[in-house]
Enzyme design. Structure first.
Site, PDB file in Angstrom:
ATOM      1  N   LYS A  81      -5.655  -1.665  -3.261  1.00  0.00           N
ATOM      2  CA  LYS A  81      -4.646  -0.649  -2.923  1.00  0.00           C
ATOM      3  C   LYS A  81      -3.507  -0.721  -3.937  1.00  0.00           C
ATOM      4  CE  LYS A  81      -1.998   0.933   1.156  1.00  0.00           C
ATOM      5  NZ  LYS A  81      -1.583   0.586   2.532  1.00  0.00           N
TER       6      LYS A  81
ATOM      7  N   SER B  85      -1.947   4.757   5.658  1.00  0.00           N
ATOM      8  CA  SER B  85      -1.656   5.069   4.267  1.00  0.00           C
ATOM      9  C   SER B  85      -2.770   4.655   3.303  1.00  0.00           C
ATOM     10  CB  SER B  85      -0.378   4.363   3.833  1.00  0.00           C
ATOM     11  OG  SER B  85      -0.551   2.946   3.860  1.00  0.00           O
TER      12      SER B  85
ATOM     13  N   SER C 153      -2.220   1.029   8.680  1.00  0.00           N
ATOM     14  CA  SER C 153      -2.733   1.604   7.430  1.00  0.00           C
ATOM     15  C   SER C 153      -4.061   1.062   6.931  1.00  0.00           C
ATOM     16  CB  SER C 153      -1.698   1.458   6.326  1.00  0.00           C
ATOM     17  OG  SER C 153      -0.684   2.393   6.533  1.00  0.00           O
TER      18      SER C 153
HETATM   19  N1  GLN Z   1       1.250   5.285   9.462  1.00  0.00           N
HETATM   20  C1  GLN Z   1       2.227   4.267   9.656  1.00  0.00           C
HETATM   21  C2  GLN Z   1       3.518   4.672   8.991  1.00  0.00           C
HETATM   22  O1  GLN Z   1       3.572   5.712   8.455  1.00  0.00           O
HETATM   23  C3  GLN Z   1       1.731   2.961   9.168  1.00  0.00           C
HETATM   24  C4  GLN Z   1       1.865   2.758   7.716  1.00  0.00           C
HETATM   25  C5  GLN Z   1       1.316   1.446   7.241  1.00  0.00           C
HETATM   26  O2  GLN Z   1       0.661   0.715   7.981  1.00  0.00           O
HETATM   27  N2  GLN Z   1       1.600   1.126   6.004  1.00  0.00           N
HETATM   28  O3  GLN Z   1       4.465   3.959   8.992  1.00  0.00           O
END
Ligand code: GLN
Length: 500
Positions: free
Chosen positions: A80, A155, A179
């Site tokens: 990532k 994400s 994410s």
């Molecule tokens: N979707 C969640 C957010 O927008 C989690 C993001 C993540 O785990 N990096 O904060």
């Protein structure tokens, strides 16, 4: 399609270690695949082809010299783009870091390299890992390989899509509120958020430090365990790293037995607002585990209802502080430096242009929640809720071994559908967030396909801190049952799919 790239990481490791195929050949196969499909899928922000082939060649040479190598030596992996890797850009999906080449490796990157794994490239993500669809990337969205009009979750949509499109056999993600797990559910792959502190955060660009956790992504439970084993372990460079032995996740993944194990179904995470398809596949999986010998009970975690709200105060508070470092002075973008503007003006111009709308929204919310007049009302209250969520988990784990729920309330939605509606976007994380607030471990694995849209559905297993092996035991067993139920791995459906 080159048959090698459809193999699991465990199969590839076996073929490579017995020298039936070289790491070079395998790496070439995946790089070729990336060239063929990534224009459509856009899982990668940077492909590190030459270095990957060079590493593969070196591993092959070590092998022919008879050196003792790790279980995944020579196996490709995607990273990532929130982890630093010397010599490759680290953008975090943001214009703010475009062109920045880090001078050091994250501990996770270093562990992959020390295990002689082949890093093929950096995967797409929502800007600074903020989002649930990968549409917040400054470099354009990733498309879901099951249906390219749909999001791959977020994400870490790039890492998950790379797996589903057979562009890599393994990938690394980071999970602050879901994410890793939520994209796994959206793409029919497996993703694990290890216990907080199990995998080092050193060199993972910080989003919300008390919640962020690196974790493994794979196409099968065993593959994910193999990567987990390499990533996890104590790191003196991360002050929150746990100095304890890593639980035996690879062994646990192979047990394939849940006899006598107590599984709790969280009543707060399976009712209103969940798509009927997700719930059907969820209950079907639970029934299978019951038939296989697990004891199923319903468990109430009353404060989970407030977890999402607490997360969306704590997380932006930490974001507002962590992202202060992108000040146009130290690294990344600098705009308006014309010899006349003050340093403050340069910062303003740069941050105004460099950050996207979602990042700005969170910095503003976080700054507000931490401001002296509102601190107790917002940040302080959210921290109290966090404690109550931890207590809910502790109480639940005193009666059951693991908890289960769907991973997200719906299957992957259409690109553009929720991008202008932050609240709708945030609701995707309903089931994944409690685990991050509490710091325990959780896995998402596919539970089947939806009867209405044909998209994958995900199921989540949650375990107590440092009991990550239980995730793999239950996950490995359920995966085997589901392979029987669906007549093979779900991703087989994508092997002959063409994208244009
Ligand atoms: N979707 C969640 C957010 O927008 C989690 C993001 C993540 O785990 N990096 O904060």
């Amino acid at each position: 399609m080159n048959e090698l790239i459809t193999k699991t990481a465990a199969e590839l490791a076996q073929l490579i270690s017995t020298r039936q195929v070289s790491s070079y050949e395998v790496t070439q196969g995946f790089l070729q695949r990336i060239t063929e499909v990534d224009e459509v899928i856009h899982a990668f922000l940077h492909v590190d082809g030459d270095r990957a082939l060079d590493t593969a060649q070196k591993v092959d040479a070590k092998r022919s010299r008879g050196e003792q190598l790790s279980a995944l030596a020579g196996v490709p992996v995607a990273l990532k783009d929130a982890f630093t890797y010397v010599g490759a850009p680290t953008t975090c999906g943001s214009k703010m870091l475009e062109g920045w080449i880090p001078p050091y490796n994250s501990t996770i990157t270093q562990r992959l390299l020390d295990a002689d794994m082949v890093i093929v490239g950096k995967t797409n993500l929502d800007e600074f890992a903020m989002g649930s669809s990968t549409e917040n990337s400054a470099f354009g969205p990733t498309h879901n390989p099951w249906d390219t009009d749909r999001v791959p979750g977020g994400s870490g949509g790039g890492s998950a899509a790379a797996l589903a499109a057979f562009e890599a056999p393994l990938a690394v993600g980071s999970d602050t509120g879901g994410s890793i797990r939520q994209p796994a559910a959206a793409t029919g792959t497996v993703g694990v958020k290890p216990t907080y502190g199990a995998c080092s955060r050193y060199g993972l660009v910080a989003m919300a430090s008390s919640l962020d956790q690196p974790g493994p992504c794979g196409r099968t439970v065993v593959d994910t365990a193999l990567l987990h084993q390499i990533m996890a372990g104590y790191d003196p460079l991360d002050s929150t790293s746990i100095n304890q032995e890593v639980p035996g996740v690879v062994e646990a993944a192979q047990v394939k037995d849940v006899t006598g194990l107590k599984i709790g179904i969280v009543s707060q995470l399976a009712g209103d607002g969940y798509s009927p398809d997700v719930l059907t596949r969820f209950h079907e999986s639970i029934d299978m585990l019951a038939t296989a010998g697990a004891e199923i009970t319903e468990v109430s975690c009353p404060h989970f209802d407030a977890a999402l709200a607490a997360y969306y105060l704590i997380m932006p508070s930490e974001v507002s502080s962590n992202l202060a470092r992108f000040d146009a002075m130290r690294y990344g973008l600098r705009l308006g430096d014309n010899g006349e503007n003050s340093a403050e003006q340069v910062m303003k111009i740069t941050r105004g242009a460099g950050f996207g709308a979602e990042v700005k929204r969170r910095i503003i919310v976080g700054t507000y929640a931490l401001s002296s007049g509102y601190y107790d009302a917002y940040y302080g209250s959210a921290q109290k809720v966090r404690t109550l969520v931890i207590e809910d988990f502790t109480r639940a784990f005193s009666t059951v071994d693991v908890l289960m729920s769907p991973t997200s309330p719906t299957t992957a939605f259409k690109l553009g559908e929720r991008v202008d509606d932050p609240m709708a976007m945030y609701l995707n994380d309903l089931c994944t967030i409690p685990t991050n607030l509490a710091g325990n471990a959780a896995m998402s694995l596919p539970s089947g396909l939806s009867d209405t849209d044909g998209m994958p559905t995900g199921i989540q297993i949650m375990a107590p801190p440092m009991k990550d092996d239980l995730l793999y035991q239950v996950g490995g067993c359920l995966e085997a049952l589901l392979v029987d139920r669906w007549g093979g791995p779900l991703l087989d459906a994508l092997v002959s799919k063409e994208w244009s």
